[in-house]
Structure formats: structure tokens, C-alpha cells
Motif scaffolding. Structure first.
Motif, PDB file in Angstrom:
ATOM      1  N   GLY A 109       0.794  -1.222   0.000  1.00 54.89           N
ATOM      2  CA  GLY A 109       0.000   0.000   0.000  1.00 54.89           C
ATOM      3  C   GLY A 109       0.823   1.267   0.000  1.00 54.89           C
ATOM      4  N   PHE A 110       2.142   1.147   0.027  1.00 54.59           N
ATOM      5  CA  PHE A 110       3.009   2.324   0.105  1.00 54.59           C
ATOM      6  C   PHE A 110       3.882   2.477  -1.145  1.00 54.59           C
ATOM      7  CE2 PHE A 110       1.977   1.288   4.420  1.00 54.59           C
ATOM      8  CZ  PHE A 110       1.888   2.501   5.073  1.00 54.59           C
ATOM      9  N   ARG A 111       3.536   1.826  -2.233  1.00 56.57           N
ATOM     10  CA  ARG A 111       4.435   1.781  -3.385  1.00 56.57           C
ATOM     11  C   ARG A 111       4.665   3.154  -4.002  1.00 56.57           C
ATOM     12  NH1 ARG A 111       2.783  -2.315  -7.479  1.00 56.57           N
ATOM     13  NH2 ARG A 111       4.335  -1.255  -8.756  1.00 56.57           N
ATOM     14  N   HIS A 112       3.749   4.087  -3.827  1.00 57.10           N
ATOM     15  CA  HIS A 112       3.915   5.431  -4.404  1.00 57.10           C
ATOM     16  C   HIS A 112       4.378   6.446  -3.359  1.00 57.10           C
ATOM     17  CE1 HIS A 112       2.129   3.963  -8.066  1.00 57.10           C
ATOM     18  NE2 HIS A 112       1.029   3.599  -7.420  1.00 57.10           N
ATOM     19  N   ALA A 113       4.661   5.997  -2.138  1.00 58.55           N
ATOM     20  CA  ALA A 113       5.052   6.906  -1.067  1.00 58.55           C
ATOM     21  C   ALA A 113       6.539   7.237  -1.137  1.00 58.55           C
ATOM     22  CB  ALA A 113       4.707   6.282   0.286  1.00 58.55           C
ATOM     23  N   ASP A 114       6.946   8.200  -0.337  1.00 61.55           N
ATOM     24  CA  ASP A 114       8.350   8.613  -0.241  1.00 61.55           C
ATOM     25  C   ASP A 114       8.993   7.843   0.903  1.00 61.55           C
ATOM     26  OD1 ASP A 114      10.801   9.804   0.071  1.00 61.55           O
ATOM     27  OD2 ASP A 114      10.052  11.861   0.124  1.00 61.55           O
ATOM     28  N   PRO A 115       9.923   6.918   0.633  1.00 56.62           N
ATOM     29  CA  PRO A 115      10.513   6.117   1.710  1.00 56.62           C
ATOM     30  C   PRO A 115      11.378   6.921   2.654  1.00 56.62           C
ATOM     31  CG  PRO A 115      11.650   5.695  -0.363  1.00 56.62           C
ATOM     32  CD  PRO A 115      10.460   6.541  -0.693  1.00 56.62           C
ATOM     33  N   THR A 116      11.883   8.080   2.212  1.00 57.29           N
ATOM     34  CA  THR A 116      12.738   8.881   3.087  1.00 57.29           C
ATOM     35  C   THR A 116      11.942   9.523   4.220  1.00 57.29           C
ATOM     36  OG1 THR A 116      12.499  10.913   1.770  1.00 57.29           O
ATOM     37  CG2 THR A 116      14.247   9.381   1.142  1.00 57.29           C
ATOM     38  N   ARG A 117      10.612   9.530   4.115  1.00 57.87           N
ATOM     39  CA  ARG A 117       9.766  10.118   5.148  1.00 57.87           C
ATOM     40  C   ARG A 117       9.098   9.060   6.021  1.00 57.87           C
ATOM     41  NH1 ARG A 117       8.412  15.324   4.816  1.00 57.87           N
ATOM     42  NH2 ARG A 117       6.371  14.958   5.739  1.00 57.87           N
ATOM     43  N   MET A 118       9.558   7.826   5.903  1.00 58.76           N
ATOM     44  CA  MET A 118       8.956   6.737   6.656  1.00 58.76           C
ATOM     45  C   MET A 118       9.683   6.498   7.973  1.00 58.76           C
ATOM     46  SD  MET A 118       8.088   3.924   3.716  1.00 58.76           S
ATOM     47  CE  MET A 118       6.767   4.209   2.540  1.00 58.76           C
ATOM     48  N   SER A 119       9.045   5.742   8.839  1.00 58.04           N
ATOM     49  CA  SER A 119       9.688   5.345  10.087  1.00 58.04           C
ATOM     50  C   SER A 119      10.812   4.371   9.788  1.00 58.04           C
ATOM     51  CB  SER A 119       8.665   4.690  11.022  1.00 58.04           C
ATOM     52  OG  SER A 119       8.290   3.418  10.519  1.00 58.04           O
ATOM     53  N   GLY A 120      11.684   4.159  10.774  1.00 55.99           N
ATOM     54  CA  GLY A 120      12.807   3.247  10.586  1.00 55.99           C
ATOM     55  C   GLY A 120      12.364   1.838  10.241  1.00 55.99           C
ATOM     56  N   GLY A 121      11.283   1.370  10.878  1.00 56.82           N
ATOM     57  CA  GLY A 121      10.783   0.034  10.613  1.00 56.82           C
ATOM     58  C   GLY A 121      10.294  -0.114   9.184  1.00 56.82           C
ATOM     59  N   GLN A 122       9.583   0.899   8.698  1.00 55.11           N
ATOM     60  CA  GLN A 122       9.089   0.848   7.326  1.00 55.11           C
ATOM     61  C   GLN A 122      10.238   0.942   6.323  1.00 55.11           C
ATOM     62  OE1 GLN A 122       6.354   4.129   7.931  1.00 55.11           O
ATOM     63  NE2 GLN A 122       4.610   2.796   7.537  1.00 55.11           N
ATOM     64  N   GLN A 123      11.217   1.790   6.615  1.00 59.18           N
ATOM     65  CA  GLN A 123      12.373   1.893   5.725  1.00 59.18           C
ATOM     66  C   GLN A 123      13.117   0.566   5.645  1.00 59.18           C
ATOM     67  OE1 GLN A 123      14.656   5.187   7.311  1.00 59.18           O
ATOM     68  NE2 GLN A 123      13.828   6.592   5.792  1.00 59.18           N
ATOM     69  N   GLN A 124      13.223  -0.119   6.786  1.00 58.31           N
ATOM     70  CA  GLN A 124      13.935  -1.393   6.760  1.00 58.31           C
ATOM     71  C   GLN A 124      13.184  -2.415   5.916  1.00 58.31           C
ATOM     72  OE1 GLN A 124      16.882  -2.354   6.802  1.00 58.31           O
ATOM     73  NE2 GLN A 124      17.389  -2.325   8.980  1.00 58.31           N
ATOM     74  N   ARG A 125      11.862  -2.379   5.974  1.00 58.15           N
ATOM     75  CA  ARG A 125      11.087  -3.287   5.135  1.00 58.15           C
ATOM     76  C   ARG A 125      11.292  -2.972   3.649  1.00 58.15           C
ATOM     77  NH1 ARG A 125       5.063  -3.937   7.703  1.00 58.15           N
ATOM     78  NH2 ARG A 125       5.599  -3.357   9.832  1.00 58.15           N
ATOM     79  N   ILE A 126      11.362  -1.678   3.315  1.00 59.31           N
ATOM     80  CA  ILE A 126      11.601  -1.287   1.925  1.00 59.31           C
ATOM     81  C   ILE A 126      12.984  -1.749   1.481  1.00 59.31           C
ATOM     82  CG2 ILE A 126      11.852   0.665   0.355  1.00 59.31           C
ATOM     83  CD1 ILE A 126       8.970   0.037   1.254  1.00 59.31           C
ATOM     84  N   ALA A 127      13.968  -1.619   2.364  1.00 60.42           N
ATOM     85  CA  ALA A 127      15.325  -2.079   2.033  1.00 60.42           C
ATOM     86  C   ALA A 127      15.329  -3.586   1.768  1.00 60.42           C
ATOM     87  CB  ALA A 127      16.286  -1.726   3.164  1.00 60.42           C
ATOM     88  N   ILE A 128      14.600  -4.330   2.579  1.00 64.13           N
ATOM     89  CA  ILE A 128      14.517  -5.781   2.372  1.00 64.13           C
ATOM     90  C   ILE A 128      13.783  -6.084   1.061  1.00 64.13           C
ATOM     91  CG2 ILE A 128      13.537  -7.927   3.281  1.00 64.13           C
ATOM     92  CD1 ILE A 128      13.996  -6.809   6.092  1.00 64.13           C
ATOM     93  N   ALA A 129      12.717  -5.315   0.788  1.00 68.21           N
ATOM     94  CA  ALA A 129      11.978  -5.528  -0.461  1.00 68.21           C
ATOM     95  C   ALA A 129      12.883  -5.287  -1.668  1.00 68.21           C
ATOM     96  CB  ALA A 129      10.771  -4.595  -0.518  1.00 68.21           C
ATOM     97  N   GLY A 130      13.749  -4.270  -1.587  1.00 75.22           N
ATOM     98  CA  GLY A 130      14.668  -3.996  -2.683  1.00 75.22           C
ATOM     99  C   GLY A 130      15.602  -5.161  -2.947  1.00 75.22           C
ATOM    100  N   MET A 131      15.971  -5.862  -1.864  1.00 80.16           N
ATOM    101  CA  MET A 131      16.827  -7.034  -2.031  1.00 80.16           C
ATOM    102  C   MET A 131      16.038  -8.236  -2.564  1.00 80.16           C
ATOM    103  SD  MET A 131      19.871  -6.309  -1.460  1.00 80.16           S
ATOM    104  CE  MET A 131      20.302  -4.579  -1.358  1.00 80.16           C
ATOM    105  N   LEU A 132      14.811  -8.408  -2.068  1.00 79.52           N
ATOM    106  CA  LEU A 132      13.991  -9.536  -2.531  1.00 79.52           C
ATOM    107  C   LEU A 132      13.699  -9.431  -4.023  1.00 79.52           C
ATOM    108  CD1 LEU A 132      11.373  -9.950   0.347  1.00 79.52           C
ATOM    109  CD2 LEU A 132      13.607 -11.014   0.081  1.00 79.52           C
ATOM    110  N   ALA A 133      13.550  -8.185  -4.515  1.00 76.61           N
ATOM    111  CA  ALA A 133      13.248  -7.995  -5.931  1.00 76.61           C
ATOM    112  C   ALA A 133      14.391  -8.457  -6.825  1.00 76.61           C
ATOM    113  CB  ALA A 133      12.936  -6.528  -6.214  1.00 76.61           C
ATOM    114  N   MET A 134      15.576  -8.608  -6.254  1.00 80.32           N
ATOM    115  CA  MET A 134      16.734  -9.077  -7.025  1.00 80.32           C
ATOM    116  C   MET A 134      16.853 -10.606  -6.993  1.00 80.32           C
ATOM    117  SD  MET A 134      19.436  -6.145  -5.771  1.00 80.32           S
ATOM    118  CE  MET A 134      20.770  -6.713  -6.839  1.00 80.32           C
ATOM    119  N   ASN A 135      15.921 -11.257  -6.294  1.00 80.59           N
ATOM    120  CA  ASN A 135      15.922 -12.721  -6.175  1.00 80.59           C
ATOM    121  C   ASN A 135      17.283 -13.270  -5.720  1.00 80.59           C
ATOM    122  OD1 ASN A 135      13.249 -12.987  -6.913  1.00 80.59           O
ATOM    123  ND2 ASN A 135      13.684 -13.409  -9.065  1.00 80.59           N
ATOM    124  N   PRO A 136      17.780 -12.815  -4.574  1.00 83.08           N
ATOM    125  CA  PRO A 136      19.100 -13.277  -4.141  1.00 83.08           C
ATOM    126  C   PRO A 136      19.057 -14.728  -3.667  1.00 83.08           C
ATOM    127  CG  PRO A 136      18.102 -11.981  -2.411  1.00 83.08           C
ATOM    128  CD  PRO A 136      17.169 -11.905  -3.586  1.00 83.08           C
TER     129      PRO A 136
END
Length: 824
Positions: free
Chosen positions: A142-169
């Protein structure tokens, strides 16, 4: 990858930061099986993060032999790295760091998640599917169009993990990803790791939390440069988790009960005992002495901190961070402040230290008035004398210790506060020695604070505040990222301060820490997406507070100058929906042609056009002007100065020997107004165009220059990163200034001359901060597989439409008309 092939093999690996004088890693032998979960534990400075970087392929060892995902990246016989092997290995390795802020490279969630797949050359259609799947995996769809720099630390960490998952490591390396997260966010990260492991992903997790080792296949401890295997006490960990859940349930139940008893319009209660009694009456935690003084039912002279009716919001148009908050902390009392990420805990700490001003309410700290609101107006700012008195009595340990250090050596940094209290050098030296000894870091006295580990920096920052001997101490996550030994030192320090009558407010996410150290626990709640409170803990003293949603929840989707937006947020404005290339060219044209305005008729045309642009952008005019008011004031002053140098026309008046003429007045008006048009148009462009869209447009417009050898892709990326991180560096600068102010620095309370001198003193720490961000950013780009000159696919495709052509035509017509009026 074949499950029989190890994910990583390290043989006799060594690593040094000082050319072999000392070895952080000394002869590491480690084989990581494909699909296993490996946890790395150990004391601060033991080399956990260094080993994690080696396993992630983000650094090369000084000796030994390394193979990552079947790629022989470092040859022990030749002691050399193989760049191509490293490159291929990183394509299958994802890395998540402790601080997600430096991992986020764009200002739109879906663009940030797409960055890694773009670097891997994944087809655009497949990137969309990866974005959807990875965001759903971390519950951030639900946050795909939001600004991650304005999110809480917990939400930013989830976005960071999502960025890694998208690379299929095939392997995911995480370096203390939950250090700054609340318990719920930590549980969510562990849930994601469980899911990944079931899929067959190899996981390497660096952690200080024993409960995070519960599902590990192996737990390895690193100390003295060597690895040893340890066994996790799973039964004890499970028992602690049950206790933690029971405590959370009891606190929620108490909050619900108290909330139901509130009168309409009242705020939910926030203060809670450390343990709820079966009868419903609060009791003290087992760790609290039985003779501890009870908190008086109303404010009294014994209150070290007294807050009443406190409210705070970032801007007038924003939802409140919290509203009608009240609490008290008695002298010699330790109170733990808990709550989810984004509930407003750090904001409250800053208000108590007069580093920010509340929107309403009153605050008294150490008997000194910090704010007082009358007739619903915002409290006035403290005078320099009042601030100086407050700094002598209140100590503040910030959430990020690296922002609180600015001297050449640890001893000099710790001495900063006592020297600002104008003590003798003998007394300063005594306090420095005492503070270092209390935290067992005497051996670091002559070290540079910038070269220490994160845990060591935290201890130094605490020592610098303790050396000031405050009557009230506010500590924001003081034990985050610390090992057990360092945590025990902090807890012992709290006990010592309590015995001296010091009041302590400690912000923490650890229930164990709160119950062990605190006399009371205050839980700050948060609002859900609809703006309704989610409930808070309750207590025996009647204190009340309401938290608020994280800034990201209420402000998701805001781009540019978010506080000046107006109208519906359900769809973008006409200006915001323009192709960014057409918009960039059009706005630059309008801004440059403003400088050809020399006649009132031209100025009128420019003013009408600018008003139409503001209306089409659906921006609030007054907020827009407020956002650029500093520039407007400067331009007005410059115009007045020019008025005295243009003496054509009829003389209207004299100011001393200087005449004011009709020609001079016209020059002043034209000069000020045309510059105002330029800055207002620039503000509209920034408010309706995200940094990502700007850089995409810039890169596209530069494409023709590729033929003459320009590295247009790299130039566009540098622009993107600059736009992304300039606000971060601005925040860092403010944090360093706040840190000096909190320890009585003259940058806040000195004379104008001493304040200017103090400003120069922050140059070095700001440069260090910039270098730190640059280093972290470099690692983040490597982890996301970005390389100079690579072929990148693009998730976001720009298309010019009919409206873009219409705007371009209108711009040409305006320029022609403007020039025609000037020629007449």
C-alpha cells in the motif's frame, strides 16, 4: 543453485584496517551451507560487520581464500581479488544494513525496489511483477507510491529488504537490521526471514538479540578475530518471548480499559507500571526498590519533568505527532518511554530539551520552564539565558551517537560539555576520567571518535553527557547495537544516577530493559491510517497522552514541498502529471525569460502566467509563498538597494543625501518581482516533480551527448543521489548543531561572534558525516549491483502526450508575446 554446493567458503581469511598492525579477522575458516540460516554474534568491535561485508562480497580480505556462490572471488595463493568473479557473485547476494536510510537511493518506493532489477537488466514487464511480489512479502504494497525517506525506521527497513527480494538473491546478508526497531517491527523482519528460508534462501544474520537466533541452524560467536560455535538456549528464548507477549497483551488490555473510561474528547492514558496486577491495580516491577517514592497525583516541586497538554505537529497542515500529552517524572525516578516506531518518542525528547518547540502545552524540566502556551498560541522560544540554564541541568543522549561526536579525540569530546560550564581544567579532567571509567572505556581516551565501532561511539556519546552531571537525563535508545557487557554497564550507570537523585527518562524498545531498570513504563501509542488512536498503557498517576501515526503513514505520497499542496490527493494535478522532460524544459524556459522583463506590462504578463501555473498545480498560494519567504525577503532588500543607484525620472523624496526617483522605484519593483517569479516557478516545479522524475528527465535529455563520449547515465545518477541525500546532510548538520547545543555549546547561547566561531567548528564533523554517507552509499550501490557503464533496463517509461505538446506550445506563445511587448 545445487544444495550440495556451499553458499560461501572462507579459508584462513584475514582482514586488517591498519595494514596488518592489528587483525580484525585472523584466520577465519567458515563454510556456509546453501539454504541454512547462520547467526553471527559477538561483542562490539569484534568484527561481525566486517565479516558480513566479506560474505556479501562488498569487501575483499587481506589474506586467505574465498568462494561465494561458486565464484572464486579471492585467491589465497596470489592474495588477489578477481573483480569479474566478485561482480558475478554479487548478482546473487542481497545485503541489508543496520541503517536503512543510506540504502534507499530514490524517493518513490516502487522506484527504489526496481533499482536493483534495473541494474541486473531484468525486462521491464518482469520488474513490475517483482515489485508487486516483494512489497507484498514485506507488507508494504500500500506504500508503493510513497516517499521512503519520510517513513519510520521500521518501514524503511522493510523497503530495504523488499529492494533485495526484488533481485531474487540466493543468499541474504543482514547486519543488525532490527537494532533500531520496535518489537512488532522486529517480529515482522523475523517473519520475512522465516519465509525466505522456506524458499531456500541462505541467510546470514548479524545480531545482538538472542531471540533472533532461535530459528538459526547455527550460531557463531566472533571474538578476538576468531569464530566459535555456540548453542542457542531455545527454551529460554521461547519463554522470554511468551513473557514479552503477555506483557504486551496486558498493557494493551489496560490501555483499552482506561480508554473506555475516558470522557469524550479526552486522551487515552499513557503511563503504566512495569507489571499489571491481577486486581487491575498497578504495582511496581520486581526490580524496583520497595521504598521508591510514589508519584504524586498532581504536579509538585519534586517533579523533575512536568508536561501538560502537550501537542506537536510538523506543519500547520499536518496531522499531530501527538496531542494533549501529559506526564511527570519525579526526582530520582527512572521512567521508560516505549512505543512503536513513529509514535513520537524522539520528538518528545527533543521538546523536553528545547531543541524543538511544541504547538501547544507546557513543559517544565529541572524546575525550569521550557514552554508555556497561553490562549492556544504556540509557546515562545526560550531566550539565550534560559537555554543556557536548561543546558546546565539537562543531559540528552541522542538516538544516533555518531551525530553527537565532533572532537578530535574521545577525551576532548567528553570534555566539551564540562568546558562549556566554565569549570577549571583540573575539574574538567576529573569529570572526563570519571565518565570514561564509569563506562569502562578509559582505553579509548586518545582514539578518534570517528574511527570507533557504532557501539563504542554510543558509549562515548553517553560519557560526554554524563560528564556534565545533569539533574535530568534523557536517553534515546542508549543500548541499541550494544553487546551484553556494554548494556550491563549502562544499566549499572542508571542505578548509580538514581541513587544520586538524577531523574532519567529512557526511550527503549526492550521490554526486558524497561522492566529491569525503570520504576514506571510510559507507552506512547500511535494512530492508525484513519487517524484514530490505537490505545496506550495505563498507570496510577493519571497521566495521559496520545501518540500519532508515523509521518510516513499520514504523509504517504507527498512529494516535493509537501506542506504547500492543496486540493485532492487522489489524483495528481495537471502540472504534476506532465511528462517530466517537457515540464523541465518548460519551467527552465519560463524562469530564464523572466530576466528579460523590463516593463510593467511584461511583469503583469509574467505574474498572470505564474498565477495560472500555481492554480494548475493545485498549490496553496500562501503556503507556497511561505515556503520561499526567505528568498522573497532577500530579493526585496536587494531591490531597495538598487533603488538608490537608479536616479532617472522624477525625484519623489530624499533619504539623507540619497534621492528616491520614479525610475529608481520602478527598477526596484521590477528587480524584486522578476526574481520572485523565478523562485516561485522553481518552487512549483520542485513541489510537483519528484527527484526520481527529475533525474529520469535529465538523463533522457542528455542522451544525445552519449555520442560525444559523455557518461550521461552516471551524470543522471549523481544528480539523483545529490537530490536524495542533500536533505539527509541538512538533517545531519542540524543534528550536530543540536548535539553541541544540548551540551551547552556557544553555537546556541553565545554572542553573535562566538556563535559564528562555533559554526566553523562543525565543519569537520559535517565533512565526516558526508564521507560516512558516501561510503555507505557506495556499499549500497555495490549491493544493488550498480556499475559504471552497465546496460540498465528502466521500470519507469516516460511518454509525451497531447497535454505536453499543448504546454510546450503555450510556453512558446508566451515567450513570443513577452518579447513582442518588450520591442514595442
Amino acid at each position: 543453485m545445487n544444495s550440495m554446493v556451499p553458499a560461501a567458503r572462507l579459508e584462513h581469511v584475514r582482514f586488517s584496517y591498519d595494514n596488518g598492525v592489528t587483525w580484525v579477522l585472523d584466520g577465519i575458516d567458515l563454510t556456509i551451507r546453501s539454504g541454512e540460516r547462520l547467526c553471527l554474534v559477538g561483542p562490539n568491535g569484534s568484527g561481525k560487520s566486517t565479516l558480513a561485508r566479506l560474505i556479501a562480497g562488498l569487501a575483499a580480505p587481506d589474506g586467505g581464500d574465498m568462494t561465494l556462490l561458486g565464484h572464486h572471488v579471492f585467491d589465497g595463493e596470489t592474495a588477489s581479488a578477481n573483480p569479474s568473479e566478485y561482480r558475478d557473485a554479487r548478482h546473487g547476494i542481497g545485503t541489508v544494513f543496520q541503517n536503512p536510510e543510506d540504502q534507499i537511493v530514490t524517493t518513490i518506493v516502487e522506484d527504489d525496489v526496481a533499482f536493483g532489477p534495473e541494474n541486473l537488466g531484468v525486462a521491464r514487464d518482469d520488474i513490475g511483477g517483482r515489485i508487486d511480489e516483494s512489497l507484498q512479502s514485506v507488507d508494504m504494497a500500500g506504500f508503493r507510491h510513497a516517499d521512503p525517506t519520510r517513513m519510520s525506521g521500521g518501514q524503511q527497513q522493510r523497503i530495504a529488504i523488499a529492494g533485495m527480494l526484488a533481485m531474487n538473491p540466493r543468499m541474504l546478508v543482514l547486519d543488525e537490521p532490527t537494532a533500531m526497531l520496535d518489537p512488532d517491527a522486529r517480529i515482522e523482519v523475523m517473519r520475512i526471514l522465516d519465509m525466505l528460508q522456506r524458499r531456500g534462501t541462505t541467510i546470514v544474520l548479524v545480531t545482538h538479540h538472542h531471540d533472533e537466533t532461535m530459528h538459526a541452524d547455527r550460531v557463531l560467536r566472533i571474538d578476538g578475530g576468531l569464530l566459535t560455535q555456540v548453542e542457542a538456549d531455545r527454551d529460554a528464548i521461547a519463554a522470554k518471548q511468551v513473557i514479552a507477549r503477555s506483557h504486551a497483551d496486558a498493557t494493551d488490555a489496560a490501555g483499552s480499559t482506561e480508554s473506555a473510561a475516558e470522557e469524550p474528547g479526552g486522551s487515552t492514558a499513557a503511563a503504566s507500571p512495569a507489571q499489571p496486577a491481577k486486581s487491575g491495580q498497578p504495582v511496581k516491577p520486581a526490580s524496583t526498590k520497595s521504598d521508591a517514592s510514589p508519584i504524586p497525583p498532581t504536579g509538585s516541586a519534586s517533579d523533575a519533568i512536568a508536561v501538560s497538554g502537550l501537542s506537536y505537529r510538523y506543519d500547520d497542515g499536518d496531522a499531530p505527532v501527538f496531542e494533549n500529552l501529559s506526564l511527570r517524572v519525579a526526582e530520582g525516578e527512572i521512567v521508560a518511554l516505549m512505543g512503536s516506531n513513529g509514535a513520537g518518542k524522539t520528538t518528545l525528547a527533543r521538546l523536553l530539551c528545547a531543541l524543538d518547540r511544541p504547538s501547544a502545552g507546557s513543559i517544565t524540566v529541572a524546575g525550569l520552564p521550557v514552554s508555556s502556551s497561553k490562549h492556544g498560541k504556540r509557546p515562545r522560544a526560550l531566550t539565550r539565558k534560559e537555554r543556557a540554564a536548561l543546558r546546565r541541568n539537562v543531559g540528552y543522549v541522542m538516538q544516533h551517537p555518531e551525530r553527537q561526536l565532533f572532537a578530535d579525540t574521545v577525551a576532548e569530546d567528553v570534555a566539551y560539555g564540562p568546558r562549556n560550564q566554565h569549570l577549571s581544567e583540573l575539574e574538567v579532567a576529573t569529570r572526563v576520567e570519571e565518565a570514561l571509567r564509569m563506562l569502562h572505556i578509559e582505553h579509548l581516551a586518545d582514539r578518534s571518535p570517528f574511527n570507533l565501532s557504532g557501539g563504542q561511539q554510543r558509549l562515548v556519546a553517553i560519557a560526554g553527557v554524563i560528564a556534565c552531571r545533569p539533574r535530568v537525563l534523557i536517553m534515546d535508545e542508549p543500548t541499541a547495537s550494544l553487546d551484553e557487557s556494554a548494556v550491563s554497564r549502562i544499566h549499572a550507570l542508571l542505578g548509580s544516577l538514581k541513587s544520586q537523585g538524577v531523574a532519567v527518562l529512557i526511550i527503549t524498545h526492550s521490554i526486558d530493559e524497561a522492566e529491569h531498570c525503570a520504576d514506571r513504563i510510559i507507552t506512547m501509542g500511535s494512530h492508525n491510517g484513519d487517524g484514530e488512536g490505537d490505545g496506550c498503557g495505563t498507570g496510577d498517576d493519571g497521566d495521559t497522552s496520545v501518540g500519532d501515526a508515523t509521518e510516513s503513514s499520514t504523509n504517504a505520497g507527498k512529494a516535493g514541498i509537501e506542506s504547500i499542496e492543496d486540493g485532492s490527493r487522489n489524483r495528481p494535478s495537471f502540472v504534476a502529471s506532465l511528462d517530466p522532460r517537457a515540464k523541465m524544459v518548460t519551467f527552465l524556459t519560463l524562469m530564464f525569460t523572466a530576466f528579460v522583463i523590463t516593463r510593467p506590462a511584461q511583469l503583469a504578463m509574467g505574474a498572470v502566467l505564474t498565477a495560472c501555473v500555481v492554480a494548475a498545480a493545485r498549490l496553496h498560494p500562501l503556503r507556497l509563498l511561505s515556503s520561499v519567504r526567505v528568498f522573497l525577503i532577500v530579493f526585496a532588500v536587494m531591490g531597495l538597494v538598487n533603488m538608490f543607484f537608479a536616479r532617472s525620472g522624477e525625484t519623489l523624496a530624499h533619504i539623507g543625501p540619497l534621492p528616491i526617483t520614479t525610475g529608481g522605484l520602478m527598477v526596484a519593483v521590477l528587480y524584486s518581482c522578476r526574481l520572485a517569479l523565478v523562485i516561485i516557478l522553481g518552487a512549483v516545479f520542485l513541489a510537483t516533480t519528484t527527484p526520481t522524475a527529475m533525474t529520469d528527465a535529465f538523463g533522457s535529455l542528455l542522451l544525445p551527448f552519449r555520442k560525444i563520449g559523455w557518461h550521461t547515465q552516471e551524470v543522471a545518477l549523481v544528480m539523483s543521489l545529490a537530490l536524495r541525500f542533500l536533505p539527509t546532510l541538512s538533517d545531519e548538520t542540524k543534528a550536530i548543531i543540536d548535539a553541541q547545543s544540548a551540551r551547552g555549546g556557544t553555537i546556541e547561547t553565545g554572542s553573535p561572534a562566538t556563535r559564528v566561531k562555533a559554526l566553523f567548528a562543525i565543519i569537520v564533523p559535517i565533512l565526516v558525516a558526508a564521507l560516512r554517507h558516501a561510503d555507505n552509499l557506495s556499499l549500497a550501490l555495490d549491493a544493488r549491483c550498480y556499475e559504471e557503464g552497465i546496460h540498465r533496463t528502466h521500470w519507469r517509461v516516460m511518454r509525451a502526450r497531447r497535454r505536453d505538446l499543448m504546454v510546450a506550445a503555450a510556453c512558446v506563445a508566451y515567450v513570443v508575446a513577452l518579447l513582442a511587448v518588450g520591442w514595442l
